[in-house]
Design an enzyme around this catalytic site. Structure first.
Site, short mmCIF file in Angstrom:
data_model
loop_
_atom_site.label_atom_id
_atom_site.label_comp_id
_atom_site.label_asym_id
_atom_site.label_seq_id
_atom_site.Cartn_x
_atom_site.Cartn_y
_atom_site.Cartn_z
NE ARG A 58 -3.26 0.46 3.08
CZ ARG A 58 -2.48 -0.15 4.31
NH1 ARG A 58 -1.88 1.37 4.83
NH2 ARG A 58 -2.54 -0.99 4.65
CE1 TYR A 111 -15.59 11.18 -16.09
CE2 TYR A 111 -15.22 11.37 -13.69
CZ TYR A 111 -15.33 10.87 -14.78
OH TYR A 111 -15.88 9.79 -15.01
CG ASP A 185 -8.15 15.88 -14.30
OD1 ASP A 185 -7.94 16.19 -15.29
OD2 ASP A 185 -9.24 15.96 -14.30
CE LYS A 210 -11.85 8.54 -18.24
NZ LYS A 210 -11.18 9.53 -18.02
C1 LIG Z 1 -12.37 9.80 -16.75
C2 LIG Z 1 -12.12 11.73 -16.14
C3 LIG Z 1 -11.90 11.39 -15.12
C4 LIG Z 1 -11.38 10.55 -13.79
O1 LIG Z 1 -10.53 9.38 -13.96
P1 LIG Z 1 -11.31 7.20 -13.98
O2 LIG Z 1 -9.92 6.92 -14.49
O3 LIG Z 1 -12.35 7.01 -14.30
O4 LIG Z 1 -11.65 7.45 -12.31
C5 LIG Z 1 -11.39 12.58 -14.48
N1 LIG Z 1 -11.40 14.03 -14.80
C6 LIG Z 1 -11.33 14.00 -16.51
C7 LIG Z 1 -11.16 14.85 -16.95
C8 LIG Z 1 -11.22 12.84 -16.58
O5 LIG Z 1 -12.03 13.06 -17.99
#
Ligand SMILES: *Cc1c(COP(=O)(O)O)cnc(C)c1O
Length: 398
Positions: A58, A111, A185, A210
Site C-alpha cells: 500500500r 467531469y 486536471d 484515458k
Molecule cells: C475520466 C476522467 C476522470 C475520472 O477518471 P477515472 O480514471 O475514470 O476515475 C477525471 N477527470 C477527467 C477529465 C476525466 O476524463
C-alpha cells in the site's frame, strides 16, 4: 532522462532503469504484497530512510514507481504518484489538502464525478465551494475567499466543451494569493499537448485511464508536482488505500511508451474531423479548441502544442435524431471514456447525465443533441466516412 531528449524518446525510456532484474529489457511486474528485511538492522535503516526500498504494497511497488517516474519526466515534475483511478487521485489529493472551514473554487464544465465530490461530498466535511465559468479568470479571482480558499481546481481542456484555462492568468492570480494551490486536471491534453507545471500550476491531475494508458484496458489516476506536495499526497494515499495494481502499472508503462505517436495522430485527426464537421450543414455547432470559432482558440494556441482527440458537437435537430445518428455509426463505438486507440462516441444526455431530467441537464449545459466524439488512432478518412454515413442515416426520412 535528460530534458534535452524529445518527449517521444523520454516516453520510451524515462523512469525505467537501463539494467533490470534477470537482464530483462522491460520492467518486471513485481507481484508482491509485502517486502522482506534481511534483519532488524535492515528494517531500522529503512525507517531512517538510509536506503530506498519498499516495505508494504500500500506504500509502494517498484513497477508502480517506474510508471510514476516516467510520468513525472513527461510532465516535467519533480515527482508523480499513481492511484487506482482518476477519481482516487482527485479525491485523495483534495482530502489531503483540505479540512473543515476551507473553500474550493471549481470551474463548472468538468467531469461529473469531480463536481459531485466537490459540491456534494466535501460539504459534509465542512469544505465549501464556489463554481465558476471556465475561460473567465476574473470569475476565479472574484470567487477566491482570502484566508479560506485553499484550492482552485479546473480541467483544461474541460469536459465536454473543451474550454481552456488561461494558465498565464492563473499564474498572476497565484502570485496574488500565495496560500492557494492551483490544480489542473490535464487529462484531455496529456503532457504531449500541455505541461501546466511549466506555467506555475501547483499540481497536475490525470485520469491515466484515458490517453496515458491509451488502450481502453486499464483504470489509473495520477498527480504530478513538487516533491513535497506529491510526497504528502502519496503519504495520504497510504491512508486512503487507492493504490494502483502492479499489473495495471505495467500496462500503463507500456501505454505511455507510444503516447507521443498516438497523441500526434489524435491531434491531427481531431482537427481534421472538427473542420469537416463544422462545414457540414447538418451539424449545428462544433466545440474544438483548434477551431477559430472556439471561444478559447487564442489561449489554446498560445499554451498548447496540439488540441487533442476529443471533438464535441451539436447535431442539427433533437435528441431523437442525434440518437439515430449515434446508432448508425459503424466504426465509432458507443461507450463512455476517451483517449484510447478505438474511436468512441456518446450522447452525454444518454450517458453520464442519463439520470437527470431534461431541464436539469439544460441547467448544467448538456442539451440532448450534444455528441462527444473521442477520436482513436484509426485513419481519419475512415472515421469521417463513418460519421458522414451516420449523418446520412439520421437525416433520411425514417
Ligand atoms: C475520466 C476522467 C476522470 C475520472 O477518471 P477515472 O480514471 O475514470 O476515475 C477525471 N477527470 C477527467 C477529465 C476525466 O476524463
Amino acid at each position: 532522462m535528460s530534458d534535452e531528449k524529445s518527449l517521444e524518446t523520454r516516453a520510451v525510456h524515462a523512469g525505467e532503469p537501463r539494467r533490470q532484474a534477470h537482464d530483462a529489457l522491460t520492467t518486471p511486474v513485481a507481484l508482491t504484497s509485502t517486502y522482506t528485511f534481511a534483519d532488524t538492522d535492515a528494517l531500522e535503516r529503512h525507517h531512517r530512510r538510509e536506503v530506498e526500498r519498499d516495505e508494504y504494497g500500500r506504500y509502494g511497488n517498484p513497477t508502480v514507481r517506474a510508471a510514476e517516474r516516467k510520468l513525472a519526466d513527461l510532465d516535467g515534475a519533480e515527482d508523480s504518484a499513481l492511484f487506482a483511478s482518476g477519481m482516487a487521485a482527485i479525491t485523495t489529493a483534495l482530502l489531503a489538502m483540505l479540512r473543515g472551514g476551507h473553500h474550493v473554487v471549481l470551474t463548472r464544465d468538468c467531469y461529473r464525478r469531480t463536481r459531485q465530490f466537490v459540491t456534494a461530498v466535501l460539504p459534509r466535511y465542512g469544505v465549501e465551494s464556489t463554481v465558476v465559468e471556465p475561460g473567465d479568470p476574473g470569475a476565479v479571482a472574484r470567487a477566491i475567499v482570502p484566508g479560506k480558499t485553499r484550492v482552485v481546481l479546473s480541467e483544461s481542456p474541460t469536459n465536454p466543451y473543451l474550454r481552456v484555462v488561461d494558465l498565464a492568468a492563473m499564474r498572476a492570480l497565484k502570485a496574488a494569493h500565495p496560500g492557494v494551490k492551483f490544480l489542473i486536471d490535464s487529462t484531455f491534453a496529456t503532457p504531449v499537448n500541455q505541461r501546466p507545471l511549466e506555467h506555475g500550476v501547483d499540481l497536475v491531475i490525470h485520469s491515466a485511464t484515458k490517453y496515458l494508458g491509451g488502450h481502453n484496458d486499464l483504470l489509473a489516476g495520477a498527480i504530478s508536482g513538487s516533491a513535497a506536495l506529491v510526497d504528502a499526497i502519496r503519504d495520504f494515499r497510504g491512508v486512503m488505500g487507492g493504490v494502483l495494481d502492479p499489473h495495471a502499472a505495467y500496462l500503463l508503462l507500456r501505454g505511455m511508451k507510444t503516447l507521443g505517436l498516438r497523441v500526434a495522430r489524435q491531434n491531427a485527426s481531431g482537427l481534421a474531423l472538427a473542420r469537416a464537421l463544422e462545414s457540414d450543414p447538418r451539424v449545428e455547432r462544433v466545440f474544438y479548441p483548434g477551431l477559430e470559432s472556439h471561444p478559447d482558440f487564442a489561449v489554446a494556441s498560445a499554451q498548447m502544442s496540439g488540441f487533442g482527440g476529443v471533438v464535441s458537437f451539436l447535431v442539427r435537430g433533437d435528441g431523437a435524431r442525434t440518437r439515430r445518428f449515434i446508432d448508425a455509426c459503424r466504426l465509432a463505438t458507443i461507450a463512455p471514456s476517451l483517449g484510447g486507440v478505438e474511436t468512441l462516441i456518446e450522447q452525454p444526455a444518454l450517458m453520464s447525465y442519463y439520470d437527470l431530467s431534461g431541464e436539469e441537464r439544460l441547467a448544467v449545459g448538456i442539451p440532448d443533441n450534444l455528441v462527444r466524439l473521442a477520436v482513436g488512432i484509426e485513419s481519419a478518412a475512415d472515421i469521417l466516412d463513418d460519421l458522414a454515413q451516420a449523418l446520412d442515416a439520421a437525416f433520411s426520412d425514417p
